[in-house]
Write an enzyme that holds these catalytic residues in place. Sequence first.
Site, PDB file in Angstrom:
ATOM      1  N   CYS B 137      17.040  43.464  42.159  1.00  9.67           N
ATOM      2  CA  CYS B 137      17.254  42.270  41.424  1.00  9.67           C
ATOM      3  C   CYS B 137      16.511  42.334  40.136  1.00  9.67           C
ATOM      4  O   CYS B 137      15.704  43.103  39.742  1.00  9.67           O
ATOM      5  CB  CYS B 137      16.272  41.072  41.913  1.00  9.67           C
ATOM      6  SG  CYS B 137      16.970  40.189  42.942  1.00  9.67           S
ATOM      7  N   THR B 203      23.187  42.848  41.367  1.00  8.56           N
ATOM      8  CA  THR B 203      23.690  42.123  39.831  1.00  8.56           C
ATOM      9  C   THR B 203      23.448  42.977  38.657  1.00  8.56           C
ATOM     10  O   THR B 203      22.434  43.953  38.727  1.00  8.56           O
ATOM     11  CB  THR B 203      23.239  40.723  39.851  1.00  8.56           C
ATOM     12  OG1 THR B 203      21.811  40.819  39.817  1.00  8.56           O
ATOM     13  CG2 THR B 203      23.508  39.695  40.831  1.00  8.56           C
ATOM     14  N   CYS B 345      62.319  39.317  31.079  1.00  3.26           N
ATOM     15  CA  CYS B 345      61.652  39.218  29.920  1.00  3.26           C
ATOM     16  C   CYS B 345      61.756  37.762  29.271  1.00  3.26           C
ATOM     17  O   CYS B 345      62.757  37.399  29.104  1.00  3.26           O
ATOM     18  CB  CYS B 345      62.082  40.149  28.750  1.00  3.26           C
ATOM     19  SG  CYS B 345      61.363  39.844  27.236  1.00  3.26           S
ATOM     20  N   CYS B 382      56.531  56.249  23.139  1.00  2.00           N
ATOM     21  CA  CYS B 382      55.652  55.785  24.171  1.00  2.00           C
ATOM     22  C   CYS B 382      54.853  56.736  24.978  1.00  2.00           C
ATOM     23  O   CYS B 382      55.380  57.874  25.299  1.00  2.00           O
ATOM     24  CB  CYS B 382      56.598  55.099  25.300  1.00  2.00           C
ATOM     25  SG  CYS B 382      55.966  54.287  26.693  1.00  2.00           S
ATOM     26  N   CYS B 388      51.390  47.377  27.312  1.00  2.00           N
ATOM     27  CA  CYS B 388      52.419  46.472  27.124  1.00  2.00           C
ATOM     28  C   CYS B 388      52.440  45.586  28.343  1.00  2.00           C
ATOM     29  O   CYS B 388      52.550  44.327  28.442  1.00  2.00           O
ATOM     30  CB  CYS B 388      53.912  47.141  26.668  1.00  2.00           C
ATOM     31  SG  CYS B 388      54.148  48.329  27.750  1.00  2.00           S
TER      32      CYS B 388
END
Lengths: 453, 426
Positions: B137, B203, B345, B382, B388
């Site tokens: 904790c 956490t 697309c 690319c 993308c």
Amino acid sequence: MTHSVPFLPVISADGHPLTAAQIEQNFSDLHPCLTDLQAMAESNRCLYCYDAPCVTACPTSIDIPGFIRRISTGNPDGAARTILSSNILGGTCARVCPTEVLCQQACVRNRAEDAPVEIGRLQRYAVDHLLDNTAAAYPFARAAETGRRVAVVGAGPAGLACAHALAVNGHSVTIFEARPKPGGLNEYGLAAYKMTGDFARREVDFVLAVGGIQIEYGRALGTDLTLDVLRQDYDAVFLGIGLGDTNALGLVGEDKAGVVDAIDFIAGLRQSEDLAGYCSAASVVVIGGGNTAIDAAVQAKRLGAEEVTLVYRRGPQQMGATAYEQDLAATNGVVVRHWAKPVEIKGNGHVEGLVFERTRLDGGRLTETGRRFEISADLVLKAIGQSLAPAALSGLTLKGGKIVVDETGQTTLPGVYAGGDCIASGQDLTVQAVEDGKRAAKAIHAALSASQR
Amino acid sequence: MADLSCTIAGIPSLNPFWLASAPPTDKKVNVTRAFRAGWGGVVWKTLGIDPPVVNVSSRYGVHHDTNRQALGINNIELISDRPLAVNLQEIRECRAEFPDHVIIGSMMAPIEERAWKELAVRIAEAGVHGLELNLGCPHGMCERGMGSAIGQVPEMVEQVTRWVKQAVGIPVFTKLTPNITNILWSAEAAKRGGADAVSLINTVNSIVSVDLDAMAPTPVVDGKGTHGGYCGSAVKPIALNMVAEIARNPFTADLEISGIGGITTWRDAAEFIALGANGVQVCTAAMLYGFRVVEDMADGLSQWMDEKGLTSLSQLHRMAVPNVVNWNDLNMAYDVKARINPDLCIECGRCYIACEDTSHQAITMTDLGNGRKRLEVIDDECVGCNLCSITCPVPDCITFDRVDAGTESVTWPDHPLNPQRLVAAE
């Protein structure tokens, strides 16, 4: 958000006429402003497209993804400033634009989902938020006074947009308006359930708040006001005079009581303080196929008319009214009859009915079939188009009954510009009128800036 | 349907889904509802030495997206604020009522041998299947020398684990904090201490938001806030990496792992198990949606395993571990190019602007003149970065084609452009 059927008119529960309260309910907002929660959900549906097709589809090129982004981040006043910087009448356009054939038709959400972002409603949410925010600063600063004076004829959407843009640039504008109130069709046209409250007036006040604009009422072109005088007294003139005349059916008996122009019916309704007492007609026939015809028919139904029949001489595909507006008529209980034209008006003194003849297309030409039918009516609303009142436009070149302008909005008379429904490209769209006003203001400002005093 | 029963640190469980030690497991009423909803086990909210702690009012903060979906929440709540005897009695009752369900007792104490051992024995006597040591904790308790104050010191992790192992004969889970520089230091310490399993992650230390009116971190307690423990789907990537590091580290590879961190769907659970978790613990998803989320977690995992031909979780366990490697072991000859499917697309232009502004200017957007656009990849530009496809709102619209021959493999240490290349002896 799914497309909801707009609320339906109240139908009499007991066969008696609608009460005043029921009629008032029928004329409340067709699409109320989105709640904060609705706006959050809907704004998050926007994909924030780059080079977005909705912007291209908007005649005023509002940065739609940009304003919706601002709504989604909790910056609705910033969204409103984005809208108003492209379209000063964004509040009205949000309410009355046929978005289904403009921005929302182009929305990429249609491609795979058949459910566009509700751009119009989001736009209204943003603009209303700013107008309701009394703490918000006025979003436009006026440039230093240039000393140049521009006359704008007509305080409708085109004239207001032009005047505002000129005022922002420091010019002084005088608007000459024939009617006692500003706003043009925003005030006198458009269906009441789309422009509830005093929004048209509030919006005009917002436009005028920039400063440098004064309006003279009861000043129509052609009476005490002529183009020649305006050209002499002002550095430039903008004509946003709309279409003052209406087309006639050309039938005997058109002057009978109960046969009226739909736009007059709507204007009277918009100005009426007593909707319950405005129209007692039980059987209404509307002639025409445009949005004005739909507005008139649906409003007649909502006023409590028992039967409203809209008759159009061609089919649904040829109607000027969008599919959405046609659906609106249907869901409001308006009976739409296609392929029929009026041939006879019946009645003694007051109209009692109309005789129609069936029409059809033969080789692209509308022909009559000889088959006739009759519809009884105690009110006939003519909505078969408007035309330019030709008076006082001498010197201007007209084409198809409308003013010819160049790509900057200038007429064939130097220094005289025009826009809105009165020009040849006029599309009967508020948003196009705004764009016309903007375009002319830009050209006028450029011309005034370039010219020596 | 695939069998979801499993064994974690030697403890048989009906399924791999346990509720993590947190508010959902603080009381019998919650645990009873959880078991009835379908959870295989719970880790009871952390028990401490009496007198119980006192909690503040206003305890959770949230990191919302613009659509008000919780990306993650944090909390400043401490351990169970009920008397130990009450918790232990309720544990006994739950054990009796649900003999087939697993109850693990989470515990926390100061760094004192006697405190850990006495508490461990008392909890074990209540009939729990195992103990989980809360060394993680990051708020409140650490200021009192507990929680992450212990978990951040490997020597203490080892010591505490050893004390508890000496005290009890049931499996011990050492719960690790992610608020460290290298998870292996504490995982190895836990192993040296004799842990049967590690639970991770606890956490993440955080401030989730600032209330711009109060000018204080949220949750705001009378005008002030403090850092708290961040959890929920936003922390899943941090947890996955830490689980994988432990699973592929030779010294800790045989440690059993109870995976924790933002597990919200069956897919998340499958990913944790494939990276080495023997079971998973869930908290935030239940806190946001209720215990019913376990229904689809179990159903979806089972369905997916059927589709993959997996009949038991032991087959899925560690399936992805061999494929987690160091960067230097990646094949640099591998080359992919983006492919935009014009049929899918929707022409939003997001891939275009993302690539144009922030990546490699490898996408062209052509106006077809009819209100339509065509988006295409320039192969020469690319680099196969995936941006993308990440920004594309349409699933599977942008895919990647492998363009190298697939026959060559070269890693950075062997790469001709590597100035420090390990050249074979000349």
